[in-house]
Write a protein that holds these residues in place. Sequence first.
Motif, mmCIF file in Angstrom:
data_model
loop_
_atom_site.group_PDB
_atom_site.id
_atom_site.type_symbol
_atom_site.label_atom_id
_atom_site.label_comp_id
_atom_site.label_asym_id
_atom_site.label_seq_id
_atom_site.Cartn_x
_atom_site.Cartn_y
_atom_site.Cartn_z
ATOM 1 N N THR A 44 43.378 40.822 39.243
ATOM 2 C CA THR A 44 42.756 42.130 39.033
ATOM 3 C C THR A 44 41.240 42.068 38.928
ATOM 4 N N SER A 45 40.690 40.898 38.667
ATOM 5 C CA SER A 45 39.230 40.785 38.524
ATOM 6 C C SER A 45 38.804 39.330 38.672
ATOM 7 N N GLY A 46 37.519 39.108 38.622
ATOM 8 C CA GLY A 46 36.973 37.749 38.610
ATOM 9 C C GLY A 46 37.406 36.888 39.771
ATOM 10 N N LEU A 47 37.758 35.650 39.450
ATOM 11 C CA LEU A 47 38.123 34.679 40.481
ATOM 12 C C LEU A 47 39.395 35.067 41.225
ATOM 13 N N GLY A 48 40.351 35.669 40.515
ATOM 14 C CA GLY A 48 41.595 36.073 41.168
ATOM 15 C C GLY A 48 41.352 37.109 42.243
ATOM 16 N N ALA A 49 40.551 38.130 41.925
ATOM 17 C CA ALA A 49 40.227 39.169 42.903
ATOM 18 C C ALA A 49 39.416 38.581 44.053
ATOM 19 N N ALA A 50 38.496 37.670 43.723
ATOM 20 C CA ALA A 50 37.681 37.033 44.765
ATOM 21 C C ALA A 50 38.546 36.179 45.686
ATOM 22 N N ALA A 51 39.532 35.468 45.114
ATOM 23 C CA ALA A 51 40.436 34.640 45.924
ATOM 24 C C ALA A 51 41.306 35.519 46.816
ATOM 25 N N ALA A 52 41.798 36.635 46.262
ATOM 26 C CA ALA A 52 42.628 37.553 47.049
ATOM 27 C C ALA A 52 41.847 38.093 48.234
ATOM 28 N N HIS A 53 40.593 38.459 48.006
ATOM 29 C CA HIS A 53 39.748 38.969 49.087
ATOM 30 C C HIS A 53 39.474 37.897 50.140
ATOM 31 N N ALA A 54 39.097 36.697 49.676
ATOM 32 C CA ALA A 54 38.759 35.609 50.611
ATOM 33 C C ALA A 54 39.968 35.223 51.465
ATOM 34 N N LEU A 55 41.145 35.164 50.864
ATOM 35 C CA LEU A 55 42.335 34.730 51.608
ATOM 36 C C LEU A 55 42.897 35.845 52.491
ATOM 37 N N SER A 56 42.627 37.101 52.122
ATOM 38 C CA SER A 56 43.008 38.197 53.027
ATOM 39 C C SER A 56 42.129 38.137 54.277
ATOM 40 N N ASN A 57 40.873 37.733 54.113
ATOM 41 C CA ASN A 57 39.983 37.557 55.262
ATOM 42 C C ASN A 57 40.454 36.431 56.173
ATOM 43 N N GLU A 58 41.149 35.462 55.585
ATOM 44 C CA GLU A 58 41.657 34.330 56.368
ATOM 45 C C GLU A 58 42.938 34.680 57.125
ATOM 46 N N GLY A 59 43.541 35.842 56.818
ATOM 47 C CA GLY A 59 44.735 36.274 57.532
ATOM 48 C C GLY A 59 46.031 36.206 56.755
ATOM 49 N N PHE A 60 45.956 35.897 55.466
ATOM 50 C CA PHE A 60 47.162 35.864 54.636
ATOM 51 C C PHE A 60 47.603 37.278 54.271
ATOM 52 N N TYR A 61 48.896 37.433 54.053
ATOM 53 C CA TYR A 61 49.428 38.629 53.403
ATOM 54 C C TYR A 61 49.362 38.312 51.919
ATOM 55 N N VAL A 62 48.421 38.910 51.218
ATOM 56 C CA VAL A 62 48.138 38.523 49.834
ATOM 57 C C VAL A 62 48.906 39.401 48.851
ATOM 58 N N VAL A 63 49.660 38.760 47.984
ATOM 59 C CA VAL A 63 50.384 39.431 46.910
ATOM 60 C C VAL A 63 49.559 39.269 45.636
ATOM 61 N N LEU A 64 49.053 40.376 45.129
ATOM 62 C CA LEU A 64 48.241 40.354 43.917
ATOM 63 C C LEU A 64 49.139 40.547 42.701
ATOM 64 N N VAL A 65 49.002 39.661 41.728
ATOM 65 C CA VAL A 65 49.802 39.715 40.506
ATOM 66 C C VAL A 65 48.864 39.923 39.322
ATOM 67 N N GLY A 66 49.168 40.929 38.504
ATOM 68 C CA GLY A 66 48.346 41.202 37.326
ATOM 69 C C GLY A 66 49.118 42.000 36.302
ATOM 70 N N ARG A 67 48.531 42.188 35.134
ATOM 71 C CA ARG A 67 49.226 42.865 34.030
ATOM 72 C C ARG A 67 49.034 44.373 34.044
ATOM 73 N N SER A 68 48.048 44.872 34.784
ATOM 74 C CA SER A 68 47.744 46.299 34.766
ATOM 75 C C SER A 68 47.887 46.899 36.158
ATOM 76 N N SER A 69 48.760 47.873 36.297
ATOM 77 C CA SER A 69 48.940 48.524 37.598
ATOM 78 C C SER A 69 47.671 49.266 38.006
ATOM 79 N N GLU A 70 46.979 49.814 37.022
ATOM 80 C CA GLU A 70 45.734 50.536 37.314
ATOM 81 C C GLU A 70 44.677 49.592 37.874
ATOM 82 N N LEU A 71 44.519 48.418 37.237
ATOM 83 C CA LEU A 71 43.527 47.441 37.715
ATOM 84 C C LEU A 71 43.936 46.825 39.041
ATOM 85 N N LEU A 72 45.239 46.668 39.257
ATOM 86 C CA LEU A 72 45.720 46.152 40.543
ATOM 87 C C LEU A 72 45.371 47.124 41.666
ATOM 88 N N SER A 73 45.570 48.408 41.426
ATOM 89 C CA SER A 73 45.233 49.427 42.429
ATOM 90 C C SER A 73 43.742 49.418 42.721
#
Length: 380
Positions: A73-102
């Motif tokens: 939802t933030s920090g390194l996790g969000a940065a990793a999700a963005h970087a790996l989506s750029n690489e072509g992965f289907y990225v599954v984001l896991v977090g504790r807050s649905s609002e922050l995930l959105s």
Amino acid sequence: MEVVKSVVSFMCNSEFWRMAVLWSFSLIFSYLKLFYESLFSQESKFQPRCSLKDSIFSTALVARPVCIVTGATSGLGAAAAHALSNEGFYVVLVGRSSELLSKAISEIKSRNHDACLKAFEVNLSSFVSILEFKHSLQQWLQDSNMHSSVQLLINNAGILATSRRFTCEGYDDCRMLATNYIGAFCLTKVLLPLLESSPVPCRVVNVTSFTHRNVSFRQADRETISGKFFMKSKDYPYARIYEYTKLCILLFSYELHRKVGLMKKSQHLSIVAADPGAVQTNIMREIPSPVSTMAFAAMKLLGVLQSSKTGVSAIVDAALAPPDVSGVYFFGGKGRSLNSSALSYDAKLAKDLWDASCNLFEEEQVAAQRDGNCAVGNDE
């Protein structure tokens, strides 16, 4: 006046000085070690990144490899999700807050319109929540006509809690241990069948920290991983617990690496650890603002403070390293790796930790079945 009292009280605690002195020393030591090895080591410890097209995940059997990122939802996790989506992965984001995930998904989409993203609300300090995630993930893969497998798992979630907390399931566990280590262990165990069923090589990346170098005691049993050992202290030893969770992540990584080498069905699975170094994220949100601001300013002055965008480099290096790379500790970005602390390579300690963690995992499975919270199947 209250703010001043809060800051003074916090700085009078020995845990603060442990962070200020020992953590700074271990960070500088890691960079000096990296510099020394780059000059004098005959063995290259640089691992090149592979593009998705040429990487271990490329195959006609998997149209788009699936990557799971915890703490996304933030920090390194969000940065990793963005970087790996750029690489072509289907990225599954896991977090504790649905609002922050959105919010995280919206931010990634704004920078990468073609990003393939899916979010799941998961509490990693709850075993039941982890089990529910596995079943929801399997159902989503099936409904999406995707291969029922996972190619990349990044255990990034972590907290730095400065006060005592318990897990939502009522045990006398420390939530920091539950989130930073036990959650990562249980999630990996639960998802192992999906990793093993991948038709292409797959990988687990465990995010750790240079702070693991400050742990010196050799104990890894039920009492320590449940937090009871640390609860004996009059003052909550949050810095020591955080360090210990990061050592546990390394011990777990190396032990799983050893076990994978002995399991035929898992030999296409690699396990690596990634240490981003000092990164300015909200992990220090429970520390008084004047103190964290002062700490960030000091690290910036030393030239060791990174943004999430820069710090995520070590995680992406680990994710996209060649398929034969396993049991490696990435640090410093640019594909560089180091030896972690001598204690992290203690095979007996790692086995003790593995056995204690497996026992805890089995107890949680039995409890989940007994309470009827979630259907638990034997996938192994």
